[in-house]
Design a protein around this motif. Structure first.
Motif, PDB file in Angstrom:
ATOM      1  N   ALA A 136      50.373  55.396  73.648  1.00  0.00           N
ATOM      2  CA  ALA A 136      50.838  54.013  73.669  1.00  0.00           C
ATOM      3  C   ALA A 136      50.884  53.471  75.093  1.00  0.00           C
ATOM      4  N   ALA A 137      51.322  54.308  76.044  1.00  0.00           N
ATOM      5  CA  ALA A 137      51.370  53.882  77.437  1.00  0.00           C
ATOM      6  C   ALA A 137      49.979  53.546  77.944  1.00  0.00           C
ATOM      7  N   ASP A 138      49.009  54.378  77.597  1.00  0.00           N
ATOM      8  CA  ASP A 138      47.627  54.120  78.012  1.00  0.00           C
ATOM      9  C   ASP A 138      47.101  52.813  77.434  1.00  0.00           C
ATOM     10  N   ALA A 139      47.555  52.480  76.219  1.00  0.00           N
ATOM     11  CA  ALA A 139      47.097  51.264  75.546  1.00  0.00           C
ATOM     12  C   ALA A 139      47.935  50.044  75.920  1.00  0.00           C
ATOM     13  N   GLY A 140      48.994  50.254  76.689  1.00  0.00           N
ATOM     14  CA  GLY A 140      49.858  49.143  77.066  1.00  0.00           C
ATOM     15  C   GLY A 140      50.705  48.614  75.926  1.00  0.00           C
ATOM     16  N   ARG A 185      43.417  47.800  66.769  1.00  0.00           N
ATOM     17  CA  ARG A 185      43.994  46.639  66.115  1.00  0.00           C
ATOM     18  C   ARG A 185      45.011  45.959  67.027  1.00  0.00           C
ATOM     19  N   PRO A 186      45.316  44.684  66.724  1.00  0.00           N
ATOM     20  CA  PRO A 186      46.290  43.957  67.555  1.00  0.00           C
ATOM     21  C   PRO A 186      47.731  44.333  67.203  1.00  0.00           C
ATOM     22  N   LEU A 187      48.115  45.550  67.565  1.00  0.00           N
ATOM     23  CA  LEU A 187      49.466  46.034  67.272  1.00  0.00           C
ATOM     24  C   LEU A 187      50.507  45.201  67.997  1.00  0.00           C
ATOM     25  N   PHE A 188      51.623  44.955  67.327  1.00  0.00           N
ATOM     26  CA  PHE A 188      52.762  44.368  68.003  1.00  0.00           C
ATOM     27  C   PHE A 188      53.430  45.428  68.860  1.00  0.00           C
ATOM     28  N   ALA A 189      53.622  46.601  68.303  1.00  0.00           N
ATOM     29  CA  ALA A 189      54.246  47.716  69.007  1.00  0.00           C
ATOM     30  C   ALA A 189      53.884  48.997  68.263  1.00  0.00           C
ATOM     31  N   LEU A 190      54.189  50.132  68.862  1.00  0.00           N
ATOM     32  CA  LEU A 190      54.151  51.402  68.148  1.00  0.00           C
ATOM     33  C   LEU A 190      55.585  51.688  67.744  1.00  0.00           C
ATOM     34  N   ILE A 196      59.718  51.706  76.632  1.00  0.00           N
ATOM     35  CA  ILE A 196      60.501  52.238  75.518  1.00  0.00           C
ATOM     36  C   ILE A 196      61.546  51.219  75.086  1.00  0.00           C
ATOM     37  N   HIS A 197      61.608  51.003  73.779  1.00  0.00           N
ATOM     38  CA  HIS A 197      62.629  50.141  73.185  1.00  0.00           C
ATOM     39  C   HIS A 197      63.388  50.963  72.157  1.00  0.00           C
ATOM     40  N   ILE A 198      64.703  51.043  72.287  1.00  0.00           N
ATOM     41  CA  ILE A 198      65.519  51.822  71.366  1.00  0.00           C
ATOM     42  C   ILE A 198      65.966  50.923  70.219  1.00  0.00           C
ATOM     43  N   ALA A 199      65.543  51.272  69.012  1.00  0.00           N
ATOM     44  CA  ALA A 199      65.876  50.481  67.830  1.00  0.00           C
ATOM     45  C   ALA A 199      67.311  50.765  67.382  1.00  0.00           C
ATOM     46  N   VAL A 249      56.767  51.182  72.746  1.00  0.00           N
ATOM     47  CA  VAL A 249      57.162  52.149  71.725  1.00  0.00           C
ATOM     48  C   VAL A 249      58.603  51.859  71.319  1.00  0.00           C
ATOM     49  N   SER A 250      58.787  51.523  70.045  1.00  0.00           N
ATOM     50  CA  SER A 250      60.126  51.301  69.499  1.00  0.00           C
ATOM     51  C   SER A 250      60.566  52.571  68.780  1.00  0.00           C
ATOM     52  N   VAL A 251      61.710  53.124  69.165  1.00  0.00           N
ATOM     53  CA  VAL A 251      62.104  54.470  68.751  1.00  0.00           C
ATOM     54  C   VAL A 251      63.327  54.444  67.843  1.00  0.00           C
TER      55      VAL A 251
END
Length: 440
Positions: free
Chosen positions: A164-168, A133-138, A229-232, A171-173
């Motif tokens: 997620a890295a393989d899929a480009g 699917r067209p994910l915005f992010a994980l 990686i994005h830290i929420a 990842v918001s954590v």
């Protein structure tokens, strides 16, 4: 539409022509004139900003529509100058497989504003169908339980980051290490049942150290897989600094920016959120990092609950506060008072999230970009009142704070909020534009 005599965040006075969904031209003020049927709106020197991108909302559908819906949440967004939102996966069912993603997209078609849908991770997630699917992010990938009980263990987190890295996919954590929570905080509850407990005990329980350690771990795992990686909702200066030093991105919420444990006597359980409010010293340090550019974006973690749900004991009250309608007004008031610049507000809410999350059509008032625009009179502020907001829960942790609210909000050239009716585009406050998935 032609908007004349507007002031941009960088101080330029411009005319802006809109053709369909896009900005067709941005020229010095006075150089463009209306053509044919073109509607003209004289900004009269008011500030024109790119529509805000709230990269972290919980619009609660499916499963919790009594708290919020795509319709009410997007109205609240439009009224606050937000033209794109990113919804998180902890709904019911959680957005952890392709079918759940498709169900949420159908519900999101009611949105007045554009949207992205983030996928989530649980023990039962289906990454194969999800990444189709067209994910915005994980994300929001939880390292400790919050609303929805989606906390995962270290092994699953590592596997998810690698996938997620393989899929480009970024990842918001949600970075909190539950093993470092201070269980002794419960012992300091004199009654033992949370009914008369000091609201600050929630902050003592979910410690600042638990966040800092989880941020470090998330960054290490991200480096192992070369993941983005994005830290929420970073609530500690230690977390912000760790992300910055590692080359990762991070967000800060308005409540961690403007509220601290000193506000909890008044807020009570309405001030319970994850991560919790921190000390005033840490809040001031967070503010410094927002102002100086260390923090990448401000996002709300808009997480509404009803008054009935919030008005219970400390240990059982749900975590989260609403915020999508008040983020930009609060930041604009900070700029109005001289504590931030208008350019910094633009970058925190629009330009930077557009860059970080690869939304090249958004985030700037430039020719060729989406006509997501917010017109505001920076000379006028008003007190924020929960009863005046447009979400389902009708309360705010920022009651009586000053905010600078939009006069007009446009999403891809459509007027989606116009309380004064000055564009002549709609009858009433809200438009009827259908939001679109920014990843399709």
């Amino acid at each position: 539409m032609l908007i004349t005599h507007a002031r941009l965040a960088d101080g330029r006075d411009v005319d802006v022509r809109i053709d369909g969904e896009s900005i067709a031209a941005v020229e010095p003020a006075g150089s463009l004139s209306a053509d044919g049927d073109e509607r003209e709106l004289d900004a009269d020197g008011r500030l024109l900003l790119p529509g805000a991108i709230d990269a972290h909302v919980h619009f609660r559908e499916p499963g919790y529509s009594h708290k919020e819906t795509w319709e009410t949440g997007s109205k609240s967004a439009a009224a606050g100058g937000v033209t794109t939102v990113v919804d998180q996966p902890n709904t019911s069912p959680p957005t952890v497989d392709g079918d759940a993603f498709d169900e949420k997209v159908e519900l999101a078609k009611k949105s007045l504003v554009d949207y992205g849908i983030s996928g989530g991770v649980t023990e039962s997630w289906d990454p194969d169908s999800l990444f189709e699917r067209p994910l915005f992010a994980l994300g929001e990938v939880f390292l400790a339980d919050s609303t929805g009980d989606m906390g995962i263990d270290a092994d699953l987190f590592s596997d998810a980051v690698a996938r997620a890295a393989d899929a480009g996919v970024t990842v918001s954590v949600h970075a909190e290490d539950a093993e470092l929570f201070d269980e002794s905080a419960r012992d300091r509850d004199a009654g033992g049942d949370g009914r008369d407990a000091d609201a600050g005990l929630w902050s003592a329980f979910r410690t600042a150290g638990a966040e800092a350690a989880a941020v470090e771990r998330a960054l290490e795992v991200g480096a192992e897989s070369a993941a983005s990686i994005h830290i929420a909702h970073t609530s500690t200066p230690e977390g912000v600094d760790a992300a910055s030093e590692a080359g990762a991105t991070c967000e800060v919420t308005p409540h961690h920016l403007l509220l601290s444990r000193e506000n909890l006597d008044e807020l009570g359980t309405y001030g319970r959120m994850n991560p919790p409010l921190r000390s005033e010293e840490r809040r001031e340090a967070i503010y410094e990092r927002v102002a100086d550019g260390t923090v990448d974006i401000v996002a709300t973690d808009h997480a509404p609950h009803t008054r009935e749900e919030k008005e219970t004991d400390l240990w059982n009250a749900p975590s989260g506060v609403p915020g999508v309608e008040t983020m930009l007004p609060l930041l604009l008031n900070e700029a109005r008072e001289g504590r931030l610049t208008y350019e910094r507000v633009r970058d925190l809410t629009a330009a930077n999230p557009a860059c970080i999350f690869d939304l090249p059509q958004k985030g700037r008032v430039d020719a060729g970009r989406d006509a997501d625009l917010v017109l505001v009179d920076t000379g006028k502020s008003r007190a924020i009142r929960g009863d005046d907001l447009h979400g389902n829960c009708e309360w705010t942790p920022f009651e009586d704070f000053a905010g600078v609210f939009p006069d007009v909000t446009l999403r891809r050239g459509d007027v989606v909020y116009d309380p004064a009716g000055e564009t002549g585009a709609i009858s009433g406050v809200f438009g009827d534009a259908d939001g679109a998935n920014v990843r399709t």
